[in-house]
Design an enzyme around this catalytic site. Structure first.
Site, PDB file in Angstrom:
ATOM      1  N   GLU A   1      -3.563   7.879  -3.924  1.00  0.00           N
ATOM      2  CA  GLU A   1      -3.644   6.476  -3.231  1.00  0.00           C
ATOM      3  C   GLU A   1      -3.156   5.392  -4.177  1.00  0.00           C
ATOM      4  O   GLU A   1      -3.961   5.363  -5.147  1.00  0.00           O
ATOM      5  CB  GLU A   1      -4.483   6.453  -2.411  1.00  0.00           C
ATOM      6  CG  GLU A   1      -4.541   5.005  -1.779  1.00  0.00           C
ATOM      7  CD  GLU A   1      -5.965   4.858  -0.959  1.00  0.00           C
ATOM      8  OE1 GLU A   1      -5.764   5.011   0.341  1.00  0.00           O
ATOM      9  OE2 GLU A   1      -6.757   4.417  -1.281  1.00  0.00           O
TER      10      GLU A   1
ATOM     11  N   TYR B   1       0.804  -1.281   0.024  1.00  0.00           N
ATOM     12  CA  TYR B   1       0.026   0.091   0.068  1.00  0.00           C
ATOM     13  C   TYR B   1       1.037   1.300  -0.072  1.00  0.00           C
ATOM     14  O   TYR B   1       1.920   1.187   0.813  1.00  0.00           O
ATOM     15  CB  TYR B   1      -0.768   0.110   1.269  1.00  0.00           C
ATOM     16  CG  TYR B   1      -1.709   1.271   1.419  1.00  0.00           C
ATOM     17  CD1 TYR B   1      -2.963   1.570   0.927  1.00  0.00           C
ATOM     18  CD2 TYR B   1      -0.916   2.417   2.024  1.00  0.00           C
ATOM     19  CE1 TYR B   1      -3.586   2.628   1.176  1.00  0.00           C
ATOM     20  CE2 TYR B   1      -1.781   3.599   2.464  1.00  0.00           C
ATOM     21  CZ  TYR B   1      -3.092   3.517   1.799  1.00  0.00           C
ATOM     22  OH  TYR B   1      -3.603   4.892   2.068  1.00  0.00           O
TER      23      TYR B   1
END
Lengths: 292, 403
Positions: B213, B125
């Site tokens: 993101e 991530y």
């Protein structure tokens, strides 16, 4: 005494000759603020509102001894104006402009940190010390002189609070609009600290809203160092998660920046929190022992 | 302003970030031809079909009409049309959407990147965003990619790392290396990750994003580092200097009433309550919503009319609020400073008359400059309007009309 601005403040207006700058500079002069000139690049040497116009802030400071600046420059150029003010020797930089890109503010705030100056705003109504100096866009007549200081992220909610304070039989020392952007020059805590240290201010109203943790940080400081009663209100109990409510900084990101969470922290730190914004003045009067 | 996955990926690619390759499709008919085109670039005939909507949780989300998930695998060219058909044009319901879901107008056909190979595939991530507390950008990253980062933060917070970026000098080489080391990488994958981090940060800065993101960042079985998804928000205040990104706005993703309000210069957010409101100033607008709640109602909207509350704007605001059939009353709360209350009152009366009739009770609270004159003007108008001066009076009036 008072904080940030007073009758001795020498104020320049950046973006002096634009429509916003012209309108609000006139209002400030009418209020009695000592506006000593303004800055509009390219118009140096001319006069506006019977006051000198300079090309640069440094020039204006050298010729007038200005120590306070108010910025009405459009958003794309406002961060540049803030840095110019700091570099030019201004001590209190009040930025009204709404809509400055966040990336610009990150840089500007870092840049001015090496100067001995204080930034208020951006996206704020400014600062007013009742009966002495109005360096902002607020309606001056509401702010009757007294001994209550106000710190707020919001313009009209500041007017609302000041009006309630006056109607409850008290008045205002200085009202500081710190601004509703994610990155602002002076935090809630810093503004509260200024008022705590002001002998004329006997009580403080702290108005916050959803988003960020400025109010919680201020509350923790107040718990440790507070010497005066503080009444608090946090707007946005009914605001949904993840939506920006007008102010760029007013967005609930997590469970700690909801209005309820902030109010809980404020209460734990001994602040007199009101749930209704209609009760701010009444609560302050009650805490101060003032009968309307 | 939010972007679609495919738009975010195109920005990333321009900044030299390796991304999962794909082609956008907006009709079932063209899907097979587009898939063949993609195969020419990638060499694979396996595709991931991904619904393009502004909401997370697409993979687990379900298309109401067909029961398909929002992200599915098509194992071969012959499966593409059927899979696209299951998603395109349907309504995707995820945990981030309403119960009605969001209509899928576009799908992204993307290459399958989870192919087998010499090493294990890994998902990480990574996001770049502003840390409001530190007033600087931060890169947040984790070894636990491909899942909901909130749940990682809750259950295994020690697996989330943060790297602050000094605004004076930007991202430094040692920081990118630290990130790659912390993700447990070595060799080619390490080098790839260092490059990825630098390019991602450059993209974030270059397009004035407020969030970038990537979840997951994938280490492929042959040690490439690529962005498999992208969730991007741009800073609305920066769009003037990025006309190309501003043009990426997809208004069909937004509430149509909010779009209309925005075009009229009104700051409006639709909520699901029964009392509409019209206020000047964002802070007072939120406070007014709270007052409605304390008075026994629920706010139907947030609406900041701004500094100039003249007849035209007030009328526009009325029309926007009244589009919502749930609205049972409207509270107007104006603190007149530089704006004179009597002018606002005249604006309200004129707007009311222009509209002929307004089917719900209206409570007008005008305070500040010329508030008394404003109240007299409203009271003399003969309209179905309750006037108040103090905020508490307005609150009491809301309570009484809701009874």
């Amino acid at each position: 005494m008072s904080v940030l601005v007073n009758k001795n403040s020498k104020v320049i207006v950046q973006g002096f000759t634009g429509s916003e700058g012209t309108f609000h500079a006139s209002q400030m002069i009418e209020y009695g603020t000592n506006v000593v000139g303004g800055v509009t690049p390219g118009k140096g040497g001319t006069k506006h509102l019977d006051r000198p116009v300079f090309d640069t802030v440094a020039d204006a400071v050298a010729k007038t001894g200005a120590d306070v600046s108010i910025i009405f420059v459009p958003p794309a150029f406002a961060a540049d104006a803030i840095m110019e003010a700091a570099n030019g020797g201004i001590k209190v930089i009040i930025t009204i402009t709404e809509g400055i890109p966040v990336a610009d503010m990150v840089k500007a705030k870092e840049y001015i940190s090496k100067y001995n100056c204080r930034l208020i705003g951006p996206n704020c109504p400014g600062v007013i010390t009742a009966d002495e100096a109005k360096v902002g866009i607020m309606p001056g007549f509401i702010f009757k002189k007294g001994n209550i200081g106000i710190v707020s992220k919001s313009g009209t909610l500041t007017y609302e609070a000041a009006d309630q304070v006056v109607k409850a039989g008290m008045g205002i020392t200085t009202a500081i609009g710190i601004g509703g952007d994610p990155i602002i020059g002076t935090t809630t805590k810093q503004a509260v600290e200024l008022l705590m240290n002001d002998p004329e201010t006997h009580g403080i109203i702290m108005i916050g809203e959803i988003g960020g943790n400025l109010e919680a940080n201020a509350a923790k400081w107040i718990k440790e160092h507070g010497t005066k009663p503080v009444v608090g209100f946090i707007a946005g109990v009914t605001a949904p998660v993840g939506r920006t409510m007008g102010h760029a900084g007013a967005i609930v990101g997590g469970e700690n920046d909801t209005a309820e969470a902030k109010k809980r922290i404020l209460r734990e730190c001994g602040i007199h929190v009101v749930d209704s914004p209609a009760q701010i003045g009444k609560k302050m009067a009650e805490v101060m022992g003032v009968k309307a | 302003m939010n972007l679609h996955e495919y738009q975010g990926k195109s920005i990333l690619a321009n900044y030299g970030v390796a991304v999962q390759r794909g082609i956008v499709v907006d009709s079932v008919e063209e899907s097979v031809a587009k898939a063949k085109e993609l195969t020419k670039q990638t060499g694979t005939e396996w595709f991931v079909v991904k619904a393009q909507i502004h909401a997370g949780g697409r993979g687990k989300g379900v298309i109401t009409e067909t029961g398909s998930n929002g992200v599915v695998l098509a194992k071969g060219l012959d499966k593409v049309e059927e899979k696209v058909k299951g998603i395109l044009g349907g309504h995707l319901v995820t945990k981030q959407t309403s119960k009605e879901g969001k209509r899928v107008n576009k799908v992204l056909l993307a290459e399958d990147v989870y192919y087998p190979g010499p090493t294990e595939v890994k998902e990480f991530y990574m996001s770049v965003l502003l840390d409001r507390e530190k007033e600087r950008n931060v890169i947040v990253y984790s070894t636990e990619g491909g899942m909901d980062i909130e749940s990682v933060a809750e259950h295994t917070p020690h697996l989330i790392f943060k790297e602050d970026i000094d605004p004076r000098v930007g991202l430094q080489g040692f920081q990118a290396r630290k990130i790659a080391f912390n993700l447990g990488l070595s060799g080619d994958a390490f080098k790839g990750m260092v490059k990825f981090v630098n390019a991602l940060y450059a993209a974030y800065v270059g397009c004035d994003a407020s969030m970038f993101e990537i979840n997951p960042v994938l280490k492929t079985s042959d040690n490439k580092i690529i962005a498999v998804d992208s969730k991007v928000s741009l800073d609305g205040n920066s769009l003037d200097r990025h006309p190309d990104y501003a043009a990426m706005r997809d208004k069909t993703e937004e509430d149509p009433t909010e779009v209309e309000a925005g075009e009229a210069g009104l700051n409006y957010v639709k909520l699901d309550g029964n009392v509409g409101c019209m206020v000047n100033g964002a802070g007072l607008a939120m406070a007014t919503m709270d007052i409605i709640k304390l008075s026994g109602g629920n706010p139907a909207n947030f609406l900041d009319v701004g500094g100039t509350a003249n007849a035209e704007r007030v009328e526009k605001a009325f029309r926007i609020i009244l589009k919502d059939p749930n609205v049972k009353a409207i509270l107007i709360n104006i603190f007149g400073g530089i704006v004179r209350c009597d002018r606002v009152a005249q604006g309200i009366v004129d707007a009311y008359k222009n509209m002929g009739s307004i089917p719900v009770p209206i409570i007008v609270r005008l305070q500040g400059t010329n508030a008394a004159e404003a109240k007299a003007l409203i009271d003399a108008s003969g309209l179905n309007v309750h006037s108040a001066v103090l905020l508490q009076e307005a609150s009491d009036l809301v309570k009484s009309v809701l009874k």
